[in-house]
Design an enzyme around this catalytic site. Structure first.
Site, PDB file in Angstrom:
ATOM      1  N   ASN A  12       0.833  -1.206   0.000  1.00 45.28           N
ATOM      2  CA  ASN A  12       0.000   0.000   0.000  1.00 45.28           C
ATOM      3  C   ASN A  12       0.862   1.248   0.000  1.00 45.28           C
ATOM      4  O   ASN A  12       1.986   1.237   0.515  1.00 45.28           O
ATOM      5  CB  ASN A  12      -0.886   0.070   1.254  1.00 45.28           C
ATOM      6  CG  ASN A  12      -1.905  -1.035   1.339  1.00 45.28           C
ATOM      7  OD1 ASN A  12      -2.451  -1.472   0.335  1.00 45.28           O
ATOM      8  ND2 ASN A  12      -2.177  -1.495   2.552  1.00 45.28           N
ATOM      9  N   ASP A  14       0.912   4.626   1.928  1.00 46.93           N
ATOM     10  CA  ASP A  14       0.304   5.230   3.111  1.00 46.93           C
ATOM     11  C   ASP A  14       0.159   6.733   2.907  1.00 46.93           C
ATOM     12  O   ASP A  14       1.116   7.422   2.533  1.00 46.93           O
ATOM     13  CB  ASP A  14       1.164   4.978   4.346  1.00 46.93           C
ATOM     14  CG  ASP A  14       1.114   3.535   4.821  1.00 46.93           C
ATOM     15  OD1 ASP A  14       0.331   2.743   4.250  1.00 46.93           O
ATOM     16  OD2 ASP A  14       1.858   3.206   5.765  1.00 46.93           O
ATOM     17  N   LYS A  41       1.096  -4.102   5.170  1.00 44.11           N
ATOM     18  CA  LYS A  41       1.701  -5.009   6.143  1.00 44.11           C
ATOM     19  C   LYS A  41       2.691  -5.980   5.501  1.00 44.11           C
ATOM     20  O   LYS A  41       3.741  -6.272   6.070  1.00 44.11           O
ATOM     21  CB  LYS A  41       0.617  -5.765   6.911  1.00 44.11           C
ATOM     22  CG  LYS A  41      -0.257  -4.878   7.779  1.00 44.11           C
ATOM     23  CD  LYS A  41      -1.046  -5.663   8.797  1.00 44.11           C
ATOM     24  CE  LYS A  41      -0.162  -6.228   9.891  1.00 44.11           C
ATOM     25  NZ  LYS A  41       0.469  -5.160  10.714  1.00 44.11           N
ATOM     26  N   THR A 214       1.905  -9.503  21.186  1.00 43.43           N
ATOM     27  CA  THR A 214       2.586  -8.241  21.442  1.00 43.43           C
ATOM     28  C   THR A 214       1.647  -7.313  22.203  1.00 43.43           C
ATOM     29  O   THR A 214       0.460  -7.212  21.884  1.00 43.43           O
ATOM     30  CB  THR A 214       3.039  -7.582  20.131  1.00 43.43           C
ATOM     31  OG1 THR A 214       1.906  -7.324  19.302  1.00 43.43           O
ATOM     32  CG2 THR A 214       4.002  -8.498  19.379  1.00 43.43           C
ATOM     33  N   LEU A 215       2.190  -6.638  23.223  1.00 47.73           N
ATOM     34  CA  LEU A 215       1.374  -5.849  24.145  1.00 47.73           C
ATOM     35  C   LEU A 215       1.820  -4.389  24.214  1.00 47.73           C
ATOM     36  O   LEU A 215       1.579  -3.722  25.219  1.00 47.73           O
ATOM     37  CB  LEU A 215       1.435  -6.478  25.539  1.00 47.73           C
ATOM     38  CG  LEU A 215       0.835  -7.877  25.679  1.00 47.73           C
ATOM     39  CD1 LEU A 215       1.298  -8.527  26.971  1.00 47.73           C
ATOM     40  CD2 LEU A 215      -0.688  -7.805  25.628  1.00 47.73           C
ATOM     41  N   ALA A 243       3.713   0.518  11.892  1.00 45.86           N
ATOM     42  CA  ALA A 243       4.697  -0.493  11.464  1.00 45.86           C
ATOM     43  C   ALA A 243       5.495  -1.102  12.614  1.00 45.86           C
ATOM     44  O   ALA A 243       6.393  -1.906  12.367  1.00 45.86           O
ATOM     45  CB  ALA A 243       5.654   0.057  10.409  1.00 45.86           C
ATOM     46  N   ALA A 244       5.157  -0.785  13.862  1.00 44.16           N
ATOM     47  CA  ALA A 244       5.902  -1.380  14.976  1.00 44.16           C
ATOM     48  C   ALA A 244       5.726  -2.896  15.014  1.00 44.16           C
ATOM     49  O   ALA A 244       6.699  -3.644  15.193  1.00 44.16           O
ATOM     50  CB  ALA A 244       5.449  -0.759  16.293  1.00 44.16           C
ATOM     51  N   GLY A 245       4.481  -3.356  14.843  1.00 39.35           N
ATOM     52  CA  GLY A 245       4.249  -4.800  14.832  1.00 39.35           C
ATOM     53  C   GLY A 245       4.930  -5.479  13.658  1.00 39.35           C
ATOM     54  O   GLY A 245       5.491  -6.574  13.799  1.00 39.35           O
ATOM     55  N   ASP A 246       4.891  -4.847  12.483  1.00 40.08           N
ATOM     56  CA  ASP A 246       5.552  -5.412  11.306  1.00 40.08           C
ATOM     57  C   ASP A 246       7.057  -5.486  11.522  1.00 40.08           C
ATOM     58  O   ASP A 246       7.713  -6.451  11.110  1.00 40.08           O
ATOM     59  CB  ASP A 246       5.253  -4.556  10.073  1.00 40.08           C
ATOM     60  CG  ASP A 246       3.780  -4.517   9.739  1.00 40.08           C
ATOM     61  OD1 ASP A 246       3.075  -5.513  10.014  1.00 40.08           O
ATOM     62  OD2 ASP A 246       3.326  -3.490   9.194  1.00 40.08           O
TER      63      ASP A 246
END
Length: 295
Positions: A12, A14, A41, A214-215, A243-246
């Site tokens: 994508n 952004d 993602k 992830t928390l 993008a922190a999780g990615d």
């Protein structure tokens, strides 16, 4: 050369707006800034893997427009193989991202060309397969079937969250979820490490050998054959959580294909994500391996 990691997923552009706070229904507010940044993602995770030293191939779909060309070129600039990024008539996927002063984001996705992505066997060969839920689910399942049959490790990030088909659960080795996704899929409230552990154990019973929740500022919870372990987050000044999780997932997978233990891979993922959230944007915020000491 066969890649270490194949990423089958979304690409994508952004469209990012920074605001003091999100507007209420019917309210108009002045924004602080606007910029575009390569995202999606799938593409974000590919970039995160590559910047942590893995050999990466992207399998995706873009439109025949300027956004599509920009996204393809951005991946190539990170050394990611793009031979299986297909260009189709129509528009490239976009994500409208609103980021507030606390660094929290609200995202709306218009899939565009992502909805036309197909799982072709000749494009799927590697040690690890990374999957998300921003492309058609039947193709996600097919990709997992192809690569699991070759002995690859299948990693799923079920985002955006949706109910997963039964056949996919049995194909996944590692599942990585945030607290919202874990709560939805486990049918249990998740708000802290203890409730995350309960959800991770429940999710692991569905098929994955490793379940990772992830928390955010509360760290990461891992459930696998060795039991449950909690890893605290690093204290940093948050600018943007996009993008922190990615980034976490990409660093984790790059560490695993390099032979690191699961615990060390999780620690690398936490460190990479901690650098990511101190910067604005999606791919522009993802760190390189030699930057991890900055966290």
């Amino acid at each position: 050369m066969t890649p270490d990691i194949v990423v089958f997923g979304s690409m994508n552009m952004d469209l990012v707006v920074r605001v003091a706070r999100a507007p209420r229904s019917g309210e108009t507010l002045h924004g602080q800034s606007f910029f575009t940044n390569p995202g999606g993602k799938g593409a974000n995770q590919a970039v995160a893997c590559a910047r942590q030293g893995a050999r990466v191939a992207m399998v995706g779909c873009v439109g025949d427009d300027d956004f599509g060309r920009t996204l393809r070129n951005a991946l190539a600039a990170d050394g990611i193989a793009t031979g299986n990024v297909r260009t189709v008539e129509g528009t490239t996927g976009v994500a409208v991202v609103m980021v507030d002063e606390a660094g929290e984001n609200r995202i709306t996705i218009i899939p565009g060309a992502n909805d036309l992505l197909k799982a072709e066997p000749e494009a799927l060969a590697g040690k690890y397969l990374l999957l998300q839920c921003e492309v058609p689910m039947p193709e996600v399942v097919r990709a997992a079937q192809f690569m699991r049959a070759q002995g690859a490790t299948v990693v799923l990030n079920p985002a955006p969250v949706c109910q997963l088909p039964d056949e996919l659960w049995s194909l996944v080795d590692i599942i990585v979820l945030n607290e919202i996704e874990a709560s939805e899929l486990a049918g249990l409230p998740v708000s802290d490490p203890a409730t995350a552990a309960a959800a991770a154990i429940s999710i692991r019973k569905r098929g994955p050998s490793t379940s990772i929740v992830t928390l955010g500022s509360q760290g990461v919870l891992v459930a696998d054959e060795a039991g449950c372990r909690h890893f605290p987050a690093l204290a940093v000044q948050v600018v943007d959580t996009t993008a922190a999780g990615d980034t976490f997932i990409g660093a984790l997978c790059a560490a695993r294909v390099a032979g690191e233990s699961m615990d060390d891979a999780v620690l690398r993922g936490i460190q990479a994500a901690s650098v990511c959230v101190t910067r604005a944007g999606a791919q522009s915020s993802i760190p390189y391996l030699d930057e991890l000491g900055a966290a």
